[in-house]
Design an enzyme around this catalytic site. Structure first.
Site, short mmCIF file in Angstrom:
data_model
loop_
_atom_site.label_atom_id
_atom_site.label_comp_id
_atom_site.label_asym_id
_atom_site.label_seq_id
_atom_site.Cartn_x
_atom_site.Cartn_y
_atom_site.Cartn_z
N HIS A 137 0.96 -1.16 0.12
CA HIS A 137 0.59 0.02 -0.28
C HIS A 137 0.46 1.14 -0.48
CE1 HIS A 137 -2.94 2.86 1.65
NE2 HIS A 137 -3.94 2.05 1.01
N HIS A 183 -1.80 2.60 11.99
CA HIS A 183 -0.62 3.53 11.34
C HIS A 183 -0.40 4.86 12.20
CE1 HIS A 183 0.86 7.63 8.60
NE2 HIS A 183 1.94 6.79 9.26
N GLU A 190 -3.77 14.44 11.04
CA GLU A 190 -4.51 13.96 10.55
C GLU A 190 -5.82 14.81 10.17
OE1 GLU A 190 -4.06 9.94 8.59
OE2 GLU A 190 -2.11 9.63 9.17
N HIS A 205 -7.07 12.90 13.79
CA HIS A 205 -5.76 11.96 14.70
C HIS A 205 -5.09 12.25 14.73
CE1 HIS A 205 -8.44 8.54 12.22
NE2 HIS A 205 -8.77 8.51 13.97
N HIS A 210 -4.52 4.94 14.27
CA HIS A 210 -6.29 4.78 13.90
C HIS A 210 -5.69 3.73 12.96
CE1 HIS A 210 -2.93 7.77 12.18
NE2 HIS A 210 -3.25 7.77 10.95
#
Length: 443
Positions: A292, A335, A341, A365, A371
């Site tokens: 990813h 993460h 974020e 976050h 998260h």
């Protein structure tokens, strides 16, 4: 809106004159002794005079009356707009908001300025370093008043309802799934056509620019030609009852009166302009083998800090795309980040949390707050048959990512009454899959 015209490009040297006054741009110089049509010449500077040429931002406006002709500014109520990051104690928890309420026009008329609410932010407009994140929720157009942000740039993300923005440079119609940037000092007014809601990213001390592409090459992500800048349009209108200019200055609001419309610019030229962009034009880069990729590949615009590679704020989107990665957990990974974020949703369902994250809502976050995908997303995608599939079809989520540790306002934590206090529960069902007897499969 039918009939609106735009010029193509990002950061270009543009030149435009209202066709009702041909030849209104001076030839060969910026500040003639007498301007065509008896106009005033006024420079709007978006950078220091001595900035390197590549970073120098300014435009020349040729207007019926200069902006300086107004009564003194006086303080006015800021409502829920604030730069006070110490209203409440810090909260490091994962935060999620249900869709923010839009006032009913039958109950109270609220325009764009009155409908500004600060959710979170950090830094200081006085020292020219920081950001603010706001919501706007309104139901009526701005009548005989405009807004000017002396503190920084606004990146506006409409979520519900189109907005017609009249600026000193011309008019822009901005619909959901489009964005616009109104840079520091530019006066503008907002017309709405019903109950309207959206998000605003404000940056102090830097301007938004296209991210560097590095090994991606010359093309990709948000292409410069897809940005649109309005063409010159003016009104020569006297307002005997008074026209109000609202100025955001050092985090506070001030207003002054004048007897004419500020949208009296007949012609202009320069590279310091407002612009808009349709998110559907974003050329998506994605993984085509395995793993990813980091969400930085979805950056539309960035406001750089003085540290190389570190942004005051990035505007990142998660658009419809193909997912084809083999032997890979395809949704966003779990993460903890050295950046903050803030996420919003324009339409659809965000892939990592299809339940509680709704259009018109948001999540935050904070720095180093864990998260990632909720229980349902993890279980489903850990066992899914991996085949090429469309991801985020009919959806547009976005992120304001910042190197600042953002504080949430009292309105964001309390007064708005939209904080989802059960958000943490979406991870409660995550269970251990650890198997100490696991052995690699033989090939």
């Amino acid at each position: 809106m039918a009939g609106l015209k735009y010029m193509s490009g990002f950061g270009n040297e543009f030149a435009s004159e209202d066709p009702r006054c041909p030849g209104s741009l001076p030839e060969g110089q910026n500040n003639p002794q007498v301007c065509p049509y008896g106009l005033y010449a006024e420079q709007l500077s978006g950078s220091a005079f001595t900035c390197p040429r590549s970073a120098n931002k300014r435009s020349w406006l040729y207007r019926i009356l200069p902006a300086v002709r107004h009564k003194p500014f006086t303080p006015m109520s800021c409502g829920d707009l604030t730069e006070n990051w110490n209203e409440v104690e810090p909260d490091p928890n994962q935060l999620r908001w249900k869709p923010f309420n839009i006032p009913k026009s039958s109950e109270k008329k609220v325009d764009f300025i009155s409908g500004l609410h600060t959710v979170c932010g950090a830094g200081d407009s006085k020292s020219r370093n920081g950001i603010g994140i706001h919501m706007y929720t309104c139901n009526t157009s701005m009548i005989d008043r405009c807004f000017q942000n002396a503190d920084g740039d606004f990146l506006i993300v409409p979520q519900q309802g189109e907005i017609l923005i009249t600026t000193e440079f011309g008019k822009m119609m901005v619909e959901p799934n489009e964005i616009c940037v109104i840079q520091q000092g530019m006066r503008f007014s907002v017309d709405v056509f019903g109950e309207t809601r959206g998000y605003i990213l404000e940056v102090f001390g830097a301007h938004f620019e296209l991210p560097d592409l590095g090994p991606i090459g010359a093309n990709g992500l948000a292409n410069p030609r897809d940005f649109q800048t309005p063409v010159a349009w003016y009104e020569d209108r006297t307002v005997a009852t008074g026209y109000t200019v609202v100025n955001k200055y050092q985090g506070k609001l001030f207003s002054c009166q004048q007897d004419f419309s500020p949208f009296n610019v007949v012609a202009w030229h320069g590279n310091y302009t407002p612009c808009k962009y349709n998110l559907e034009n974003f050329m998506v880069i994605n993984c085509v083998a395995f793993d990813h990729a980091d969400p930085s590949i979805f950056t539309v615009l960035t406001a750089k800090s003085t540290r190389p590679g570190v942004a005051i704020a990035d505007f990142v989107i998660f658009p419809p795309r193909w997912g084809v990665a083999d032997h890979t957990f395809r949704p966003p990974y779990y993460h903890r980040n050295c950046m903050s974020e803030f996420m919003g949703l324009i339409k659809g369902h965000y892939e990592a949390k299809e339940g509680g994250f709704q259009p018109g809502g948001a999540s935050l976050h904070s720095i180093m707050t864990p998260h990632g995908p909720d229980f349902d997303c993890f279980e489903k995608n850990s066992t899914a048959v991996l085949k090429p599939e469309r991801v985020a079809e009919g959806t547009m989520a976005f992120m304001f990512e910042s190197s600042f540790s953002m504080a949430v306002t009292k309105w964001g934590l309390d007064t708005c009454h939209r904080l989802d206090k059960s958000y943490y529960k979406c991870w409660e069902a995550l269970k251990s899959h650890f198997n100490p007897n696991w052995k690699p499969s033989s090939k």
